[in-house]
Design a protein around this motif. Sequence first.
Motif, mmCIF file in Angstrom:
data_model
loop_
_atom_site.group_PDB
_atom_site.id
_atom_site.type_symbol
_atom_site.label_atom_id
_atom_site.label_comp_id
_atom_site.label_asym_id
_atom_site.label_seq_id
_atom_site.Cartn_x
_atom_site.Cartn_y
_atom_site.Cartn_z
ATOM 1 N N ALA A 47 67.292 83.397 20.708
ATOM 2 C CA ALA A 47 66.500 84.350 21.484
ATOM 3 C C ALA A 47 66.658 85.783 20.983
ATOM 4 C CB ALA A 47 66.869 84.254 22.964
ATOM 5 N N ALA A 48 67.808 86.128 20.422
ATOM 6 C CA ALA A 48 68.082 87.403 19.753
ATOM 7 C C ALA A 48 68.350 88.603 20.639
ATOM 8 C CB ALA A 48 66.998 87.730 18.731
ATOM 9 N N GLU A 49 68.408 88.446 21.945
ATOM 10 C CA GLU A 49 68.779 89.588 22.787
ATOM 11 C C GLU A 49 70.152 90.126 22.397
ATOM 12 O OE1 GLU A 49 67.242 86.891 23.917
ATOM 13 O OE2 GLU A 49 65.999 87.343 25.654
ATOM 14 N N CYS A 50 71.032 89.229 21.971
ATOM 15 C CA CYS A 50 72.382 89.626 21.582
ATOM 16 C C CYS A 50 72.359 90.583 20.389
ATOM 17 C CB CYS A 50 73.236 88.405 21.273
ATOM 18 S SG CYS A 50 72.578 87.326 19.972
ATOM 19 N N ILE A 51 71.517 90.305 19.425
ATOM 20 C CA ILE A 51 71.433 91.160 18.241
ATOM 21 C C ILE A 51 70.941 92.549 18.619
ATOM 22 C CG2 ILE A 51 70.180 91.534 16.084
ATOM 23 C CD1 ILE A 51 70.369 88.585 15.563
ATOM 24 N N GLU A 52 69.941 92.600 19.457
ATOM 25 C CA GLU A 52 69.377 93.882 19.878
ATOM 26 C C GLU A 52 70.372 94.714 20.673
ATOM 27 O OE1 GLU A 52 65.892 92.650 22.004
ATOM 28 O OE2 GLU A 52 65.058 91.673 20.241
ATOM 29 N N THR A 53 71.290 94.071 21.364
ATOM 30 C CA THR A 53 72.240 94.753 22.238
ATOM 31 C C THR A 53 73.523 95.170 21.535
ATOM 32 O OG1 THR A 53 71.393 93.466 24.084
ATOM 33 C CG2 THR A 53 73.491 94.533 24.421
ATOM 34 N N CYS A 54 73.911 94.481 20.492
ATOM 35 C CA CYS A 54 75.194 94.734 19.830
ATOM 36 C C CYS A 54 75.233 96.136 19.210
ATOM 37 C CB CYS A 54 75.436 93.682 18.743
ATOM 38 S SG CYS A 54 77.008 93.911 17.902
ATOM 39 N N PRO A 55 76.203 96.950 19.643
ATOM 40 C CA PRO A 55 76.266 98.325 19.124
ATOM 41 C C PRO A 55 76.827 98.433 17.703
ATOM 42 C CG PRO A 55 78.070 97.965 20.641
ATOM 43 C CD PRO A 55 77.203 96.720 20.676
ATOM 44 N N VAL A 56 77.450 97.368 17.187
ATOM 45 C CA VAL A 56 78.049 97.431 15.856
ATOM 46 C C VAL A 56 77.440 96.437 14.865
ATOM 47 C CG1 VAL A 56 80.242 98.399 16.629
ATOM 48 C CG2 VAL A 56 79.957 95.920 16.542
ATOM 49 N N ASP A 57 76.336 95.817 15.217
ATOM 50 C CA ASP A 57 75.634 94.886 14.328
ATOM 51 C C ASP A 57 76.553 93.806 13.756
ATOM 52 O OD1 ASP A 57 73.188 96.236 14.674
ATOM 53 O OD2 ASP A 57 73.741 97.686 13.122
ATOM 54 N N CYS A 58 77.346 93.168 14.619
ATOM 55 C CA CYS A 58 78.268 92.134 14.140
ATOM 56 C C CYS A 58 77.722 90.724 14.311
ATOM 57 C CB CYS A 58 79.625 92.269 14.834
ATOM 58 S SG CYS A 58 79.635 91.850 16.574
ATOM 59 N N ILE A 59 76.486 90.581 14.790
ATOM 60 C CA ILE A 59 75.888 89.259 14.990
ATOM 61 C C ILE A 59 74.900 88.996 13.862
ATOM 62 C CG2 ILE A 59 74.573 87.795 16.555
ATOM 63 C CD1 ILE A 59 75.638 89.595 18.843
ATOM 64 N N HIS A 60 75.085 87.843 13.216
ATOM 65 C CA HIS A 60 74.289 87.506 12.037
ATOM 66 C C HIS A 60 73.639 86.139 12.188
ATOM 67 C CE1 HIS A 60 76.112 90.912 9.941
ATOM 68 N NE2 HIS A 60 77.227 90.542 10.548
ATOM 69 N N GLU A 61 72.519 85.964 11.511
ATOM 70 C CA GLU A 61 71.821 84.687 11.538
ATOM 71 C C GLU A 61 72.537 83.689 10.633
ATOM 72 O OE1 GLU A 61 67.327 82.911 11.038
ATOM 73 O OE2 GLU A 61 67.660 85.060 10.847
ATOM 74 N N SER A 62 72.636 82.470 11.117
ATOM 75 C CA SER A 62 73.266 81.392 10.357
ATOM 76 C C SER A 62 72.389 80.155 10.469
ATOM 77 C CB SER A 62 74.657 81.101 10.912
ATOM 78 O OG SER A 62 75.175 79.933 10.337
ATOM 79 N N GLY A 63 71.299 80.149 9.770
ATOM 80 C CA GLY A 63 70.399 79.000 9.822
ATOM 81 C C GLY A 63 69.740 78.851 11.176
ATOM 82 N N ASP A 64 70.199 77.890 11.977
ATOM 83 C CA ASP A 64 69.546 77.589 13.244
ATOM 84 C C ASP A 64 70.180 78.252 14.464
ATOM 85 O OD1 ASP A 64 71.863 76.134 13.191
ATOM 86 O OD2 ASP A 64 70.924 74.187 13.484
#
Length: 77
Positions: free
Chosen positions: A14-31
């Motif tokens: 859903a990607a809400e986590c990426i938009e919210t993370c202040p340090v950009d520590c969430i990355h895509e890993s395939g699925d």
Amino acid sequence: MAFVITSPCKDEKAAECIETCPVDCIHESGDMYVIDPDACIECGACEAVCPVEAIYAEEDVPEAEKEWIEMSKVFFR
């Protein structure tokens, strides 16, 4: 590792986590997404917005989801 993304994220992304993370520590890993354990500042912003409740503090990961802790660590080696 502060926070871990678990199986409910698989194929969801859903990607809400990426938009919210202040340090950009969430990355895509395939699925799904994974949290970089070295970059996470333990703010909890991602956990609060996850629509599928897939994100946990490492110490709170349910027993059935523990494998995702190691999977996240391996992804960032």
